[in-house]
Design a protein around this motif. Structure first.
Motif, PDB file in Angstrom:
ATOM      1  N   ILE A  97      28.663 -27.745  16.437  1.00 19.20           N
ATOM      2  CA  ILE A  97      27.423 -27.617  15.671  1.00 19.20           C
ATOM      3  C   ILE A  97      26.412 -28.653  16.135  1.00 19.20           C
ATOM      4  N   ASN A  98      26.856 -29.880  16.323  1.00 15.80           N
ATOM      5  CA  ASN A  98      25.948 -30.942  16.776  1.00 15.80           C
ATOM      6  C   ASN A  98      25.422 -30.682  18.180  1.00 15.80           C
ATOM      7  N   ILE A  99      26.262 -30.132  19.037  1.00 16.83           N
ATOM      8  CA  ILE A  99      25.810 -29.800  20.394  1.00 16.83           C
ATOM      9  C   ILE A  99      24.703 -28.756  20.338  1.00 16.83           C
ATOM     10  N   ARG A 100      24.871 -27.741  19.498  1.00 15.70           N
ATOM     11  CA  ARG A 100      23.857 -26.695  19.394  1.00 15.70           C
ATOM     12  C   ARG A 100      22.552 -27.261  18.827  1.00 15.70           C
ATOM     13  N   ILE A 101      22.660 -28.160  17.882  1.00 13.42           N
ATOM     14  CA  ILE A 101      21.455 -28.775  17.316  1.00 13.42           C
ATOM     15  C   ILE A 101      20.769 -29.652  18.362  1.00 13.42           C
ATOM     16  N   LYS A 102      21.558 -30.388  19.154  1.00 18.28           N
ATOM     17  CA  LYS A 102      20.964 -31.230  20.195  1.00 18.28           C
ATOM     18  C   LYS A 102      20.257 -30.370  21.241  1.00 18.28           C
ATOM     19  N   GLU A 103      20.854 -29.234  21.602  1.00 14.01           N
ATOM     20  CA  GLU A 103      20.209 -28.330  22.545  1.00 14.01           C
ATOM     21  C   GLU A 103      18.887 -27.814  21.989  1.00 14.01           C
ATOM     22  N   ARG A 104      18.882 -27.480  20.716  1.00 12.44           N
ATOM     23  CA  ARG A 104      17.652 -26.974  20.084  1.00 12.44           C
ATOM     24  C   ARG A 104      16.568 -28.052  20.091  1.00 12.44           C
ATOM     25  N   LEU A 105      16.939 -29.274  19.767  1.00 13.21           N
ATOM     26  CA  LEU A 105      15.974 -30.370  19.777  1.00 13.21           C
ATOM     27  C   LEU A 105      15.417 -30.599  21.185  1.00 13.21           C
ATOM     28  N   ARG A 106      16.266 -30.568  22.183  1.00 13.25           N
ATOM     29  CA  ARG A 106      15.816 -30.820  23.558  1.00 13.25           C
ATOM     30  C   ARG A 106      14.828 -29.755  24.024  1.00 13.25           C
ATOM     31  N   TRP A 107      15.121 -28.492  23.719  1.00 11.01           N
ATOM     32  CA  TRP A 107      14.201 -27.418  24.099  1.00 11.01           C
ATOM     33  C   TRP A 107      12.844 -27.614  23.439  1.00 11.01           C
ATOM     34  N   CYS A 108      12.863 -27.969  22.180  1.00  9.06           N
ATOM     35  CA  CYS A 108      11.591 -28.121  21.460  1.00  9.06           C
ATOM     36  C   CYS A 108      10.797 -29.305  22.012  1.00  9.06           C
ATOM     37  N   TYR A 109      11.459 -30.410  22.294  1.00  8.40           N
ATOM     38  CA  TYR A 109      10.750 -31.584  22.805  1.00  8.40           C
ATOM     39  C   TYR A 109      10.322 -31.409  24.268  1.00  8.40           C
ATOM     40  N   GLN A 110      10.800 -30.329  24.892  1.00  6.15           N
ATOM     41  CA  GLN A 110      10.282 -29.957  26.210  1.00  6.15           C
ATOM     42  C   GLN A 110       9.085 -29.023  26.084  1.00  6.15           C
ATOM     43  N   GLY A 111       8.670 -28.765  24.849  1.00  5.38           N
ATOM     44  CA  GLY A 111       7.524 -27.904  24.603  1.00  5.38           C
ATOM     45  C   GLY A 111       7.830 -26.428  24.648  1.00  5.38           C
ATOM     46  N   GLU A 112       9.112 -26.060  24.563  1.00  6.30           N
ATOM     47  CA  GLU A 112       9.515 -24.663  24.643  1.00  6.30           C
ATOM     48  C   GLU A 112       9.553 -24.022  23.258  1.00  6.30           C
ATOM     49  N   GLY A 113       8.806 -22.933  23.070  1.00  8.71           N
ATOM     50  CA  GLY A 113       8.898 -22.140  21.852  1.00  8.71           C
ATOM     51  C   GLY A 113       8.220 -22.751  20.652  1.00  8.71           C
ATOM     52  N   ASN A 114       8.606 -22.223  19.484  1.00  3.43           N
ATOM     53  CA  ASN A 114       8.027 -22.631  18.207  1.00  3.43           C
ATOM     54  C   ASN A 114       9.058 -23.349  17.348  1.00  3.43           C
ATOM     55  N   LEU A 115       8.573 -23.893  16.226  1.00  2.16           N
ATOM     56  CA  LEU A 115       9.480 -24.591  15.317  1.00  2.16           C
ATOM     57  C   LEU A 115      10.403 -23.633  14.577  1.00  2.16           C
ATOM     58  N   GLU A 116      10.005 -22.374  14.428  1.00  2.43           N
ATOM     59  CA  GLU A 116      10.850 -21.319  13.860  1.00  2.43           C
ATOM     60  C   GLU A 116      11.386 -21.668  12.465  1.00  2.43           C
ATOM     61  N   LEU A 117      10.501 -22.087  11.595  1.00  2.00           N
ATOM     62  CA  LEU A 117      10.874 -22.319  10.201  1.00  2.00           C
ATOM     63  C   LEU A 117       9.802 -21.667   9.327  1.00  2.00           C
ATOM     64  N   HIS A 118       9.769 -20.339   9.389  1.00  2.00           N
ATOM     65  CA  HIS A 118       8.660 -19.589   8.808  1.00  2.00           C
ATOM     66  C   HIS A 118       8.573 -19.730   7.290  1.00  2.00           C
ATOM     67  N   TRP A 119       9.714 -19.807   6.611  1.00  2.00           N
ATOM     68  CA  TRP A 119       9.676 -19.868   5.152  1.00  2.00           C
ATOM     69  C   TRP A 119       8.992 -21.140   4.678  1.00  2.00           C
ATOM     70  N   LEU A 120       9.036 -22.197   5.474  1.00  2.00           N
ATOM     71  CA  LEU A 120       8.450 -23.477   5.083  1.00  2.00           C
ATOM     72  C   LEU A 120       7.066 -23.686   5.684  1.00  2.00           C
ATOM     73  N   LEU A 121       6.893 -23.310   6.946  1.00  2.00           N
ATOM     74  CA  LEU A 121       5.622 -23.564   7.630  1.00  2.00           C
ATOM     75  C   LEU A 121       4.627 -22.424   7.466  1.00  2.00           C
ATOM     76  N   GLY A 122       5.130 -21.210   7.218  1.00  2.00           N
ATOM     77  CA  GLY A 122       4.242 -20.071   6.960  1.00  2.00           C
ATOM     78  C   GLY A 122       3.622 -19.459   8.194  1.00  2.00           C
ATOM     79  N   LYS A 123       3.875 -20.015   9.355  1.00  2.00           N
ATOM     80  CA  LYS A 123       3.284 -19.499  10.586  1.00  2.00           C
ATOM     81  C   LYS A 123       4.070 -20.050  11.767  1.00  2.00           C
ATOM     82  N   ASP A 124       3.758 -19.496  12.951  1.00  2.00           N
ATOM     83  CA  ASP A 124       4.370 -20.017  14.168  1.00  2.00           C
ATOM     84  C   ASP A 124       3.680 -21.312  14.569  1.00  2.00           C
TER      85      ASP A 124
END
Length: 487
Positions: free
Chosen positions: A341-368
């Motif tokens: 689980i931690n490995i998958r979370i670390k991979e997700r964090l690394r992709w995001c901090y490389q500027g890849e994709g969106n935050l993908e938390l629509h219920w909280l942020l309301g948008k991409d």
């Protein structure tokens, strides 16, 4: 159907039982003292202390009391113009704080206030109720709330709590961290760890999300701590593509998610949420029913190339994603390592901090919201910054499916180590128990003397003839298997 009895079983036989004094006063939560084996039980209008053999030692009354769910703040703070009537106090959270010899018991009365009770005799040490921070949730059904107490040597503990809010998102955060001072009379008891105009140790469901679907809520099934992190396992409606569809719970697709926070992160910059589930022979199991954190033991550790003391997570899922209130009997026991689980979370964090994709938390942020590229090293202990947070994801954390059941839905799970083997106990919808070794090469049935609902941590939620069963089977080294079940 009322879950009003606790059964102690040994070798498949019911050895002892305890029942609430009234048929309509169901029991919902079990907590066992790690040293004495004393059993603490939360139910409707009562908290009980039992011996390891389920003999009643102390009974503490929590209700009924005059109340009205509309009254906010509650009656203890100001008079209410709404009509009052006797209301049951449904126990929704029961946690032992071993280091302080006290029990945290939270109910449904007065917008969801809690009591701190002395473990020895259930004497009230504190009952904070004079500020809005003291109201957790007025939902008057058990289930949907979980808490984790994180202590530190020489310092006050912190309570991490997640709860369904029942549409009252302005009153209650869905997840927060609270202070647990050692002094029970401290004015800071259950205050948010951090609360300013700009940043707080809490997350609320936005009003816009409930405007899109009035039934949106987040149900917290299980919570635990491991290493530097606190985890919650939730079931919630999907909010892909920036919106939620459907006007009723029957129209919604639900997703099980693992939410992770760093211990001590009062700003919640470390909030990450990923979907989780498992599959076998093309069948997807995505509706979490129960979970249990255990150690791997030598046999499982060998199969996983892990250490014996590594944390593993057993989780029971029902098939599909739409039958939230009436889950399918087709269900599965799945295994996750916290390391994976931690490995998958670390991979997700690394992709995001490389500027890849969106935050993908629509219920909280309301948008991409686009991820922001930043040259930040992401190691195993990374706890977030003020960018790229809170962070969601859509890539599934997939567990190992180690046992499936189609005849009667699995609703509970517990586990322990025996001679190096990690043995799992599985409770079913009909009140039976399955016992299997870690790889489920050997599965045996342990039928109770009379059928019933086996639960762990939460009892079932009923809506007409439909039910959503949560999870209280507990293994006690002193006495064996104990479970809350229907009588």
């Amino acid at each position: 159907c009322l879950t009003r009895s606790i059964c102690l079983t040994s070798s498949g036989q019911t050895v002892n039982t305890f029942q609430s004094e009234r048929k309509e006063w169901s029991l919902s939560h079990l907590a066992i003292h790690q040293s004495t084996g004393a059993v603490y039980v939360g139910g409707v209008n009562r908290v009980y202390k039992l011996s390891p053999e389920l003999v009643l030692l102390v009974s503490h009354s929590t209700g009924p009391e005059l109340d009205n769910q509309v009254c906010y703040p509650p009656l203890s703070i100001q008079p209410c113009a709404e009509p009052l009537s006797p209301a049951n106090n449904v126990n929704k959270l029961l946690l032992i704080e071993h280091s302080q010899n006290r029990l945290l018991a939270c109910g449904s009365l007065y917008q969801g206030v809690c009591k701190l009770l002395r473990l020895d005799d259930l004497f009230i040490l504190a009952e904070p109720s004079h500020r809005k921070e003291h109201y957790f949730s007025s939902v008057n059904q058990t289930g949907g709330m979980c808490g984790v107490i994180v202590g530190a040597r020489g310092r006050d503990a912190t309570l991490y709590i997640g709860t369904a809010v029942g549409g009252k998102q302005d009153y209650f955060p869905t997840i927060s961290s609270r202070k647990l001072p050692r002094d029970p009379e401290s004015a800071a008891m259950l205050d948010y760890e951090l609360h300013t105009d700009f940043v707080s140790s809490l997350v609320k469901i936005p009003s816009d999300t409930l405007a899109l679907v009035v039934h949106f809520d987040i149900y917290y099934v299980y919570g635990f701590s491991s290493g530097d992190f606190v985890y919650f396992l939730t079931v919630q409606p999907e909010t892909a593509n920036g919106g939620v569809g459907g006007s009723s719970t029957d129209d919604l697709f639900y997703t099980t998610r693992v939410v992770r926070l760093c211990k001590g992160d009062n700003k919640f910059h470390s909030y990450v949420s990923l979907p989780m589930g498992c599959a076998r022979k093309g069948v997807e199991y995505r509706l979490l029913q129960a979970a249990y954190l255990a150690k791997a033991g030598s046999v499982l550790a060998g199969a996983l190339n892990a250490s014996e003391q590594e944390d593993v997570l057993f989780a029971v899922f029902s098939k599909g994603q739409k039958q939230f209130l009436s889950p399918s009997d087709d269900s599965a026991l799945c295994l996750f390592t916290i390391r994976d689980i931690n490995i998958r979370i670390k991979e997700r964090l690394r992709w995001c901090y490389q500027g890849e994709g969106n935050l993908e938390l629509h219920w909280l942020l309301g948008k991409d919201v686009q991820c922001t590229k930043a040259p930040v090293p992401i190691d195993d202990h990374f706890c977030g910054l003020d960018i790229n947070q809170p962070l969601g994801g859509s890539e599934l954390v997939t567990g190992h499916t180690i046992y499936t059941e189609t005849a009667e839905r699995l609703t509970a799970v517990s586990a322990y180590i025996y001679n190096g083997y990690c043995v799992a106990f599985l409770g079913t919808r009909s009140g039976n128990i399955r016992k299997c070794d870690v790889l489920c090469e050997n599965v045996s049935a342990m039928s109770l003397s009379s059928p019933g609902m086996v639960t762990r941590g939460h009892t079932e939620l009923w809506s007409g003839s439909r039910k959503h069963c949560g999870n209280d089977v507990v293994f006690s080294p002193q006495t064996g298997v104990q479970e809350v079940r229907e009588k």
